[in-house]
Design a protein around this motif. Sequence first.
Motif, PDB file in Angstrom:
ATOM      1  N   TYR A   9     -35.701   6.118 -52.065  1.00  0.00           N
ATOM      2  CA  TYR A   9     -36.765   5.141 -52.251  1.00  0.00           C
ATOM      3  C   TYR A   9     -37.030   4.408 -50.942  1.00  0.00           C
ATOM      4  CZ  TYR A   9     -36.113   5.508 -57.372  1.00  0.00           C
ATOM      5  OH  TYR A   9     -36.027   5.929 -58.681  1.00  0.00           O
ATOM      6  N   PRO A  10     -38.259   3.991 -50.706  1.00  0.00           N
ATOM      7  CA  PRO A  10     -38.595   3.227 -49.504  1.00  0.00           C
ATOM      8  C   PRO A  10     -37.921   1.860 -49.489  1.00  0.00           C
ATOM      9  CG  PRO A  10     -40.590   3.960 -50.653  1.00  0.00           C
ATOM     10  CD  PRO A  10     -39.431   4.239 -51.539  1.00  0.00           C
ATOM     11  N   GLY A  11     -37.880   1.264 -48.309  1.00  0.00           N
ATOM     12  CA  GLY A  11     -37.387  -0.101 -48.215  1.00  0.00           C
ATOM     13  C   GLY A  11     -36.255  -0.306 -47.229  1.00  0.00           C
ATOM     14  N   ARG A  12     -35.689   0.769 -46.746  1.00  0.00           N
ATOM     15  CA  ARG A  12     -34.598   0.615 -45.784  1.00  0.00           C
ATOM     16  C   ARG A  12     -35.149   0.664 -44.369  1.00  0.00           C
ATOM     17  NH1 ARG A  12     -33.043   3.302 -50.286  1.00  0.00           N
ATOM     18  NH2 ARG A  12     -31.159   2.553 -51.274  1.00  0.00           N
ATOM     19  N   SER A  13     -34.570  -0.125 -43.511  1.00  0.00           N
ATOM     20  CA  SER A  13     -35.041  -0.226 -42.127  1.00  0.00           C
ATOM     21  C   SER A  13     -34.653   1.007 -41.322  1.00  0.00           C
ATOM     22  CB  SER A  13     -34.445  -1.470 -41.461  1.00  0.00           C
ATOM     23  OG  SER A  13     -33.046  -1.299 -41.282  1.00  0.00           O
ATOM     24  N   LEU A  14     -35.318   1.183 -40.200  1.00  0.00           N
ATOM     25  CA  LEU A  14     -34.977   2.267 -39.282  1.00  0.00           C
ATOM     26  C   LEU A  14     -33.539   2.126 -38.812  1.00  0.00           C
ATOM     27  CD1 LEU A  14     -35.761   4.753 -37.666  1.00  0.00           C
ATOM     28  CD2 LEU A  14     -36.694   3.237 -35.906  1.00  0.00           C
ATOM     29  N   GLU A  15     -33.094   0.897 -38.597  1.00  0.00           N
ATOM     30  CA  GLU A  15     -31.706   0.653 -38.174  1.00  0.00           C
ATOM     31  C   GLU A  15     -30.714   1.165 -39.211  1.00  0.00           C
ATOM     32  OE1 GLU A  15     -29.666  -3.401 -38.223  1.00  0.00           O
ATOM     33  OE2 GLU A  15     -30.100  -3.122 -36.078  1.00  0.00           O
ATOM     34  N   VAL A  16     -30.970   0.906 -40.476  1.00  0.00           N
ATOM     35  CA  VAL A  16     -30.086   1.372 -41.550  1.00  0.00           C
ATOM     36  C   VAL A  16     -30.089   2.900 -41.594  1.00  0.00           C
ATOM     37  CG1 VAL A  16     -29.828   1.471 -44.062  1.00  0.00           C
ATOM     38  CG2 VAL A  16     -30.238  -0.716 -42.948  1.00  0.00           C
ATOM     39  N   LYS A  17     -31.269   3.505 -41.462  1.00  0.00           N
ATOM     40  CA  LYS A  17     -31.369   4.965 -41.494  1.00  0.00           C
ATOM     41  C   LYS A  17     -30.641   5.593 -40.301  1.00  0.00           C
ATOM     42  CE  LYS A  17     -35.751   5.017 -43.960  1.00  0.00           C
ATOM     43  NZ  LYS A  17     -37.192   5.303 -43.871  1.00  0.00           N
ATOM     44  N   GLU A  18     -30.796   5.002 -39.118  1.00  0.00           N
ATOM     45  CA  GLU A  18     -30.115   5.526 -37.937  1.00  0.00           C
ATOM     46  C   GLU A  18     -28.606   5.446 -38.086  1.00  0.00           C
ATOM     47  OE1 GLU A  18     -31.922   3.163 -34.852  1.00  0.00           O
ATOM     48  OE2 GLU A  18     -33.480   4.668 -34.483  1.00  0.00           O
ATOM     49  N   HIS A  38     -25.669  20.226 -32.798  1.00  0.00           N
ATOM     50  CA  HIS A  38     -26.217  21.211 -33.728  1.00  0.00           C
ATOM     51  C   HIS A  38     -26.573  20.597 -35.076  1.00  0.00           C
ATOM     52  CE1 HIS A  38     -24.061  24.600 -31.368  1.00  0.00           C
ATOM     53  NE2 HIS A  38     -25.204  24.254 -30.814  1.00  0.00           N
ATOM     54  N   VAL A  39     -26.308  19.325 -35.261  1.00  0.00           N
ATOM     55  CA  VAL A  39     -26.551  18.665 -36.546  1.00  0.00           C
ATOM     56  C   VAL A  39     -27.798  17.793 -36.435  1.00  0.00           C
ATOM     57  CG1 VAL A  39     -25.627  17.087 -38.290  1.00  0.00           C
ATOM     58  CG2 VAL A  39     -24.079  18.607 -37.046  1.00  0.00           C
ATOM     59  N   SER A  40     -28.754  18.020 -37.329  1.00  0.00           N
ATOM     60  CA  SER A  40     -29.937  17.158 -37.389  1.00  0.00           C
ATOM     61  C   SER A  40     -30.020  16.510 -38.767  1.00  0.00           C
ATOM     62  CB  SER A  40     -31.211  17.949 -37.084  1.00  0.00           C
ATOM     63  OG  SER A  40     -31.376  19.014 -37.995  1.00  0.00           O
ATOM     64  N   VAL A  41     -30.585  15.315 -38.798  1.00  0.00           N
ATOM     65  CA  VAL A  41     -30.699  14.549 -40.046  1.00  0.00           C
ATOM     66  C   VAL A  41     -32.105  13.969 -40.110  1.00  0.00           C
ATOM     67  CG1 VAL A  41     -29.787  12.621 -41.415  1.00  0.00           C
ATOM     68  CG2 VAL A  41     -28.241  13.920 -39.930  1.00  0.00           C
ATOM     69  N   SER A  42     -32.753  14.118 -41.258  1.00  0.00           N
ATOM     70  CA  SER A  42     -34.072  13.517 -41.444  1.00  0.00           C
ATOM     71  C   SER A  42     -34.084  12.696 -42.724  1.00  0.00           C
ATOM     72  CB  SER A  42     -35.165  14.591 -41.499  1.00  0.00           C
ATOM     73  OG  SER A  42     -35.009  15.405 -42.642  1.00  0.00           O
ATOM     74  N   PHE A  43     -35.028  11.764 -42.774  1.00  0.00           N
ATOM     75  CA  PHE A  43     -35.196  10.910 -43.948  1.00  0.00           C
ATOM     76  C   PHE A  43     -36.630  10.996 -44.436  1.00  0.00           C
ATOM     77  CE2 PHE A  43     -31.521   9.136 -41.917  1.00  0.00           C
ATOM     78  CZ  PHE A  43     -30.705   8.758 -42.964  1.00  0.00           C
ATOM     79  N   GLU A  44     -36.793  10.978 -45.740  1.00  0.00           N
ATOM     80  CA  GLU A  44     -38.116  10.953 -46.349  1.00  0.00           C
ATOM     81  C   GLU A  44     -38.104   9.897 -47.441  1.00  0.00           C
ATOM     82  OE1 GLU A  44     -41.278  13.910 -48.609  1.00  0.00           O
ATOM     83  OE2 GLU A  44     -39.386  14.722 -47.885  1.00  0.00           O
ATOM     84  N   ASP A  45     -38.979   8.919 -47.294  1.00  0.00           N
ATOM     85  CA  ASP A  45     -39.104   7.875 -48.316  1.00  0.00           C
ATOM     86  C   ASP A  45     -40.048   8.365 -49.409  1.00  0.00           C
ATOM     87  OD1 ASP A  45     -37.448   6.147 -46.933  1.00  0.00           O
ATOM     88  OD2 ASP A  45     -39.099   5.121 -45.921  1.00  0.00           O
TER      89      ASP A  45
END
Length: 70
Positions: A9-18, A38-45
């Motif tokens: 769900y949306p609402g978390r800051s970029l800092e929290v996601k990082e 070799h590890v990548s991580v993405s976020f989708e709200d």
Amino acid sequence: MPHISVKMYPGRSLEVKEDLAKKIQKLTVEELGCSEGHVSVSFEDIKQEDWQKQVVEQIKSEDLIIEPNF
């Protein structure tokens, strides 16, 4: 290899996601023995009202390792 995609769900800051992305990356390196680069991580709200259609209905039952309980 590997790529980890986090939907939430949306609402978390970029800092929290990082911060979470770095923790996920670290754990992945430790558990899989791969290189950090070799590890990548993405976020989708995903909006709550779209969750069923955009998330739940898109996951194949054989791919779901831990089922939610809500």
